[in-house]
Design an enzyme around this catalytic site. Structure first.
Site, PDB file in Angstrom:
ATOM      1  CG  HIS A  17      38.958  32.360  42.764  1.00  0.00           C
ATOM      2  ND1 HIS A  17      38.691  32.825  41.499  1.00  0.00           N
ATOM      3  CD2 HIS A  17      38.427  31.100  42.824  1.00  0.00           C
ATOM      4  CE1 HIS A  17      38.045  31.895  40.815  1.00  0.00           C
ATOM      5  NE2 HIS A  17      37.860  30.839  41.593  1.00  0.00           N
TER       6      HIS A  17
ATOM      7  CG  HIS B  82      38.175  40.346  39.553  1.00  0.00           C
ATOM      8  ND1 HIS B  82      39.527  40.056  39.648  1.00  0.00           N
ATOM      9  CD2 HIS B  82      37.772  39.851  38.351  1.00  0.00           C
ATOM     10  CE1 HIS B  82      39.911  39.424  38.552  1.00  0.00           C
ATOM     11  NE2 HIS B  82      38.869  39.274  37.764  1.00  0.00           N
TER      12      HIS B  82
END
EC number: 2.8.2.-
Length: 356
Positions: A140, A142
């Site tokens: 995970h 951005h």
């Protein structure tokens, strides 16, 4: 300083100002050194954790042929969009990883830059696909969507994501930069001290609340092409829609996060078994709440909605919402106000040739 100007001669005032300026520069330099040291320490700790896991896998003894079972050779990538309840969802993955026996890895990019360099793209794809010690893995971070097939990879990772009403997401991010949240309340934020409300920012034409700041969810789904990051690009919008339907296993919305988690548990129990109950009863549900957030007025919302960028981002959001609700409608049934996952609704028959 006013008293100093009255008492001190001009030359001494100048020296005092220079000394004060040098002191400020020195403190800023020391703060930067501390930040650099913290970053190096975090990287060193991460490398140590990786070595420990790899050693543990070696001691456990891999399969003789070096291959993984089908259930183990799975990677999920959650390229999380900022301020979409991504921390709440990611915490569920962390809480379940030991019990469900998979690894969770955070993709920490420099300054949270969602676009990787070409060489980093190659490194990342190689890591994700060949790092057997980290499979099954849940990555995970951005980072914008990356097409693994461009690098000759046959077995692609499973992409998932969550998006949010574009204005609500921007408002949340605006106040987050100024007041932080209840996840790490003591952490100093970039815009800390700025008391201007979102409404005041929009009225004054501020840069932090400009329509261009809405352009984020489309490029995250569009990917690493330059056109993806051109605000208001119709091509980027269509590419984001295409990727959402064809490259993502499931995309939920912040406003219906529990249903998103329920569907993931039903479809991918290897990772998400127990996720729904944990979300409903666990202490980390809705963990991260932005502080001091004020809802924008109707006038502020109307002003933002006049922009072409908002129209495109909202079109993408509505498209994602419709797709999610379509998937949910074919996967669950409602009874007494509760949603229930449907049991298997197909079977095989007329199997030939018949066994002797």
């Amino acid at each position: 300083m006013g008293l100093l100007r009255i008492i001190m001669p001009p030359k001494l005032q100048l020296l005092a100002m220079l000394a004060f300026g040098l002191a400020v520069l020195f403190l800023e330099n020391q703060i930067q050194k501390l930040e650099d040291s913290r970053s190096k320490l975090e990287r060193a700790i991460a490398r140590h954790e990786v070595r420990e896991i790899e050693q543990r896998h070696t001691m456990d003894g891999p399969r003789q042929d070096g291959t993984l079972d089908e259930d183990e050779d799975v990677v999920i990538i959650y390229n999380r969009v900022p301020k979409t309840a991504s921390t709440s969802f990611t915490n569920i993955a962390y809480d379940l990883c030991a019990k469900n026996k998979y690894h969770v890895l955070h993709i920490n990019t420099t300054k949270n830059n969602p676009v990787m360099s070409l060489q980093d793209q190659v490194r990342f794809v190689k890591n994700v696909t060949s790092w057997k010690e980290m499979k099954p893995g849940f990555y995970h971070g951005h980072v914008s969507y990356l097409d693994f097939t461009k690098f000759g990879i046959r077995k692609k990772p499973i992409y998932i994501n969550v998006i949010r009403d574009p204005i609500e997401r921007l408002v949340s991010y605006y106040y987050f930069l100024r007041f932080g949240d209840d996840y790490r309340p003591g952490l100093r934020r970039r815009k800390q001290g700025d008391k201007k409300t979102f409404d005041e920012c929009v009225a004054a034409g501020g840069s932090d609340c400009a329509p261009e700041k809405l352009w984020l969810q489309i490029p995250f789904f569009c990917g690493h092409s330059s056109e993806c990051w051109n605000g208001g690009s119709r091509w980027a919008l269509e590419q984001a829609k295409y990727n959402l339907v064809n490259e993502y296993f499931l995309v939920g919305v912040t406003e219906e996060l529990e249903d998103f988690i329920m569907l993931l548990e039903a479809a991918l129990p290897r990772f998400f078994r127990g996720a729904t109950e944990l979300y409903r009863t666990g202490k980390k549900s809705h963990l991260r709440k932005t502080a001091e957030k004020k809802a924008p007025t109707k006038e502020t919302t109307a002003k933002l909605q006049q922009s072409e960028i908002w129209k495109m981002e909202n079109e993408f959001y509505e498209f994602a919402l419709e797709q999610f609700q379509f998937i949910r409608a074919h996967a669950v049934r409602e009874k007494d106000g509760e949603l229930y996952i449907l049991a298997q609704n197909f079977f095989y028959e007329k199997i030939y040739p018949k066994p002797n």
